[in-house]
Design a protein around this motif. Structure first.
Motif, PDB file in Angstrom:
ATOM      1  N   VAL A   2      16.733 -26.042 -32.084  1.00 51.41           N
ATOM      2  CA  VAL A   2      16.856 -25.307 -30.833  1.00 51.41           C
ATOM      3  C   VAL A   2      17.676 -26.137 -29.850  1.00 51.41           C
ATOM      4  CG1 VAL A   2      15.588 -24.359 -28.888  1.00 51.41           C
ATOM      5  CG2 VAL A   2      14.666 -24.130 -31.200  1.00 51.41           C
ATOM      6  N   GLN A   3      18.684 -25.515 -29.267  1.00 51.36           N
ATOM      7  CA  GLN A   3      19.528 -26.207 -28.299  1.00 51.36           C
ATOM      8  C   GLN A   3      19.847 -25.301 -27.127  1.00 51.36           C
ATOM      9  OE1 GLN A   3      22.966 -27.524 -30.604  1.00 51.36           O
ATOM     10  NE2 GLN A   3      22.100 -29.578 -30.757  1.00 51.36           N
ATOM     11  N   PHE A   4      20.063 -25.925 -25.986  1.00 51.90           N
ATOM     12  CA  PHE A   4      20.448 -25.207 -24.769  1.00 51.90           C
ATOM     13  C   PHE A   4      21.618 -25.944 -24.129  1.00 51.90           C
ATOM     14  CE2 PHE A   4      16.816 -22.483 -24.881  1.00 51.90           C
ATOM     15  CZ  PHE A   4      15.815 -23.253 -25.449  1.00 51.90           C
ATOM     16  N   VAL A   5      22.634 -25.200 -23.719  1.00 50.49           N
ATOM     17  CA  VAL A   5      23.790 -25.776 -23.040  1.00 50.49           C
ATOM     18  C   VAL A   5      23.952 -25.083 -21.697  1.00 50.49           C
ATOM     19  CG1 VAL A   5      26.260 -26.216 -23.136  1.00 50.49           C
ATOM     20  CG2 VAL A   5      24.895 -26.324 -25.237  1.00 50.49           C
ATOM     21  N   GLU A   6      23.798 -25.855 -20.633  1.00 52.07           N
ATOM     22  CA  GLU A   6      23.862 -25.311 -19.285  1.00 52.07           C
ATOM     23  C   GLU A   6      25.219 -25.603 -18.658  1.00 52.07           C
ATOM     24  OE1 GLU A   6      19.655 -26.885 -20.126  1.00 52.07           O
ATOM     25  OE2 GLU A   6      21.682 -27.690 -20.263  1.00 52.07           O
ATOM     26  N   SER A   7      25.648 -24.715 -17.770  1.00 53.81           N
ATOM     27  CA  SER A   7      26.911 -24.908 -17.062  1.00 53.81           C
ATOM     28  C   SER A   7      26.881 -24.128 -15.751  1.00 53.81           C
ATOM     29  CB  SER A   7      28.087 -24.454 -17.926  1.00 53.81           C
ATOM     30  OG  SER A   7      27.991 -23.065 -18.211  1.00 53.81           O
ATOM     31  N   GLY A   8      27.871 -24.379 -14.914  1.00 52.03           N
ATOM     32  CA  GLY A   8      28.037 -23.592 -13.695  1.00 52.03           C
ATOM     33  C   GLY A   8      27.622 -24.279 -12.416  1.00 52.03           C
ATOM     34  N   GLY A   9      27.052 -25.463 -12.518  1.00 53.07           N
ATOM     35  CA  GLY A   9      26.651 -26.162 -11.317  1.00 53.07           C
ATOM     36  C   GLY A   9      27.855 -26.594 -10.490  1.00 53.07           C
ATOM     37  N   GLY A  10      27.580 -27.105  -9.311  1.00 53.95           N
ATOM     38  CA  GLY A  10      28.647 -27.564  -8.442  1.00 53.95           C
ATOM     39  C   GLY A  10      28.099 -27.973  -7.095  1.00 53.95           C
ATOM     40  N   SER A  11      29.019 -28.191  -6.189  1.00 51.30           N
ATOM     41  CA  SER A  11      28.662 -28.604  -4.836  1.00 51.30           C
ATOM     42  C   SER A  11      29.021 -27.485  -3.866  1.00 51.30           C
ATOM     43  CB  SER A  11      29.417 -29.894  -4.489  1.00 51.30           C
ATOM     44  OG  SER A  11      29.070 -30.329  -3.197  1.00 51.30           O
ATOM     45  N   VAL A  12      28.062 -27.049  -3.080  1.00 55.13           N
ATOM     46  CA  VAL A  12      28.283 -25.975  -2.129  1.00 55.13           C
ATOM     47  C   VAL A  12      27.644 -26.330  -0.794  1.00 55.13           C
ATOM     48  CG1 VAL A  12      28.397 -24.171  -3.901  1.00 55.13           C
ATOM     49  CG2 VAL A  12      26.205 -24.702  -2.810  1.00 55.13           C
ATOM     50  N   GLN A  13      28.068 -25.640   0.228  1.00 54.20           N
ATOM     51  CA  GLN A  13      27.454 -25.802   1.546  1.00 54.20           C
ATOM     52  C   GLN A  13      26.204 -24.944   1.632  1.00 54.20           C
ATOM     53  OE1 GLN A  13      30.515 -24.811   4.393  1.00 54.20           O
ATOM     54  NE2 GLN A  13      31.435 -26.849   4.273  1.00 54.20           N
ATOM     55  N   TYR A  37      14.672 -24.295 -15.117  1.00 55.91           N
ATOM     56  CA  TYR A  37      13.812 -25.331 -14.575  1.00 55.91           C
ATOM     57  C   TYR A  37      14.659 -26.280 -13.723  1.00 55.91           C
ATOM     58  CZ  TYR A  37      10.654 -23.790 -18.306  1.00 55.91           C
ATOM     59  OH  TYR A  37       9.854 -23.057 -19.134  1.00 55.91           O
ATOM     60  N   ARG A  38      14.030 -26.854 -12.712  1.00 58.22           N
ATOM     61  CA  ARG A  38      14.703 -27.870 -11.895  1.00 58.22           C
ATOM     62  C   ARG A  38      13.926 -29.165 -12.034  1.00 58.22           C
ATOM     63  NH1 ARG A  38      15.043 -25.446  -6.674  1.00 58.22           N
ATOM     64  NH2 ARG A  38      12.843 -25.958  -6.421  1.00 58.22           N
ATOM     65  N   LEU A  39      14.661 -30.242 -12.239  1.00 61.50           N
ATOM     66  CA  LEU A  39      14.021 -31.539 -12.358  1.00 61.50           C
ATOM     67  C   LEU A  39      13.589 -32.005 -10.987  1.00 61.50           C
ATOM     68  CD1 LEU A  39      13.277 -33.619 -14.490  1.00 61.50           C
ATOM     69  CD2 LEU A  39      15.422 -34.803 -13.990  1.00 61.50           C
ATOM     70  N   ALA A  40      12.306 -32.143 -10.825  1.00 69.05           N
ATOM     71  CA  ALA A  40      11.727 -32.489  -9.532  1.00 69.05           C
ATOM     72  C   ALA A  40      11.429 -33.984  -9.489  1.00 69.05           C
ATOM     73  CB  ALA A  40      10.454 -31.675  -9.321  1.00 69.05           C
ATOM     74  N   PRO A  41      11.192 -34.509  -8.292  1.00 72.01           N
ATOM     75  CA  PRO A  41      10.779 -35.916  -8.186  1.00 72.01           C
ATOM     76  C   PRO A  41       9.588 -36.192  -9.088  1.00 72.01           C
ATOM     77  CG  PRO A  41      11.273 -35.043  -6.022  1.00 72.01           C
ATOM     78  CD  PRO A  41      11.330 -33.874  -6.980  1.00 72.01           C
ATOM     79  N   GLY A  42       9.580 -37.340  -9.744  1.00 74.62           N
ATOM     80  CA  GLY A  42       8.534 -37.629 -10.701  1.00 74.62           C
ATOM     81  C   GLY A  42       8.886 -37.188 -12.098  1.00 74.62           C
ATOM     82  N   ASN A  43      10.146 -36.702 -12.275  1.00 77.88           N
ATOM     83  CA  ASN A  43      10.638 -36.285 -13.584  1.00 77.88           C
ATOM     84  C   ASN A  43       9.856 -35.135 -14.196  1.00 77.88           C
ATOM     85  OD1 ASN A  43      12.916 -37.819 -13.865  1.00 77.88           O
ATOM     86  ND2 ASN A  43      11.937 -39.447 -15.023  1.00 77.88           N
ATOM     87  N   GLN A  44       9.361 -34.241 -13.348  1.00 76.55           N
ATOM     88  CA  GLN A  44       8.711 -33.038 -13.837  1.00 76.55           C
ATOM     89  C   GLN A  44       9.695 -31.872 -13.778  1.00 76.55           C
ATOM     90  OE1 GLN A  44       5.475 -32.922 -15.065  1.00 76.55           O
ATOM     91  NE2 GLN A  44       5.698 -35.141 -14.901  1.00 76.55           N
ATOM     92  N   CYS A  95      17.885 -24.946 -18.668  1.00 73.41           N
ATOM     93  CA  CYS A  95      17.216 -23.775 -19.221  1.00 73.41           C
ATOM     94  C   CYS A  95      16.468 -24.209 -20.477  1.00 73.41           C
ATOM     95  CB  CYS A  95      18.180 -22.633 -19.512  1.00 73.41           C
ATOM     96  SG  CYS A  95      19.298 -22.878 -20.876  1.00 73.41           S
ATOM     97  N   ASN A  96      15.428 -23.459 -20.794  1.00 77.10           N
ATOM     98  CA  ASN A  96      14.568 -23.839 -21.912  1.00 77.10           C
ATOM     99  C   ASN A  96      13.702 -22.655 -22.279  1.00 77.10           C
ATOM    100  OD1 ASN A  96      12.369 -25.298 -23.483  1.00 77.10           O
ATOM    101  ND2 ASN A  96      13.615 -27.038 -22.853  1.00 77.10           N
ATOM    102  N   THR A 101      11.236 -30.032 -26.027  1.00 74.70           N
ATOM    103  CA  THR A 101      12.182 -31.135 -26.129  1.00 74.70           C
ATOM    104  C   THR A 101      12.962 -30.999 -27.432  1.00 74.70           C
ATOM    105  OG1 THR A 101      10.477 -32.509 -27.151  1.00 74.70           O
ATOM    106  CG2 THR A 101      10.735 -32.678 -24.764  1.00 74.70           C
ATOM    107  N   PRO A 102      14.201 -31.488 -27.467  1.00 73.57           N
ATOM    108  CA  PRO A 102      14.892 -32.136 -26.358  1.00 73.57           C
ATOM    109  C   PRO A 102      15.440 -31.122 -25.356  1.00 73.57           C
ATOM    110  CG  PRO A 102      16.345 -32.022 -28.242  1.00 73.57           C
ATOM    111  CD  PRO A 102      15.021 -31.464 -28.702  1.00 73.57           C
ATOM    112  N   TRP A 103      15.499 -31.512 -24.091  1.00 71.16           N
ATOM    113  CA  TRP A 103      16.136 -30.701 -23.079  1.00 71.16           C
ATOM    114  C   TRP A 103      17.657 -30.811 -23.243  1.00 71.16           C
ATOM    115  CZ3 TRP A 103      13.454 -27.849 -19.378  1.00 71.16           C
ATOM    116  CH2 TRP A 103      12.072 -28.065 -19.339  1.00 71.16           C
ATOM    117  N   GLY A 104      18.374 -29.826 -22.681  1.00 72.86           N
ATOM    118  CA  GLY A 104      19.829 -29.905 -22.671  1.00 72.86           C
ATOM    119  C   GLY A 104      20.287 -30.944 -21.658  1.00 72.86           C
ATOM    120  N   GLN A 105      21.571 -30.985 -21.423  1.00 67.79           N
ATOM    121  CA  GLN A 105      22.109 -31.972 -20.482  1.00 67.79           C
ATOM    122  C   GLN A 105      21.943 -31.550 -19.029  1.00 67.79           C
ATOM    123  OE1 GLN A 105      23.993 -29.686 -21.843  1.00 67.79           O
ATOM    124  NE2 GLN A 105      25.321 -28.971 -20.185  1.00 67.79           N
ATOM    125  N   GLY A 106      21.644 -30.277 -18.815  1.00 71.74           N
ATOM    126  CA  GLY A 106      21.449 -29.780 -17.462  1.00 71.74           C
ATOM    127  C   GLY A 106      22.760 -29.578 -16.734  1.00 71.74           C
TER     128      GLY A 106
END
Length: 113
Positions: A2-13, A37-44, A95-96, A101-106
């Motif tokens: 099982v694999q997941f490949v994420e894309s589309g992120g960036g920097s916005v105002q 999913y979003r990686l939160a403080p504490g690696n959750q 995404c998952n 595990t393993p998670w994708g690269q995000g």
């Protein structure tokens, strides 16, 4: 595998929009839920949104009304349309199927002025 490949992120105002994409492989995509999913403080990995195999949806209260998740079973893909972005939405998004595990690269989302 099982694999997941994420894309589309960036920097916005703040107030901006992004569309994240996820391509899944290694299983029958249409038979399972898929979530962002979003990686939160504490690696959750915090669940942001989820679409079930029957089309049912979940969206966390923190993004309700601003984020919309969809899936395309024919393309083994899932999407997260993010609008009215806030600085607190920033982070690495994954995404998952169900926190496997393993998670994708995000994909990294940055929201700053």
């Amino acid at each position: 595998q099982v694999q997941f490949v994420e894309s589309g992120g960036g920097s916005v105002q703040p107030g901006g929009s992004l569309r994240l994409s996820c391509e899944a492989s290694g299983y029958t995509f249409s038979l399972y839920p898929v979530g962002w999913y979003r990686l939160a403080p504490g690696n959750q990995h915090e669940l942001v949104a989820r679409v079930f195999s029957n089309g049912g949806r979940y969206v966390s209260d923190s993004v309700k009304g601003r984020f919309t998740m969809s899936r395309d079973n024919a393309k083994n893909s899932a999407f997260l349309d993010m609008t009215a972005l806030k600085p607190e939405d920033a982070g690495t998004y994954y995404c998952n199927r169900d926190r496997e595990t393993p998670w994708g690269q995000g994909t990294q989302v940055t929201v700053s002025s």
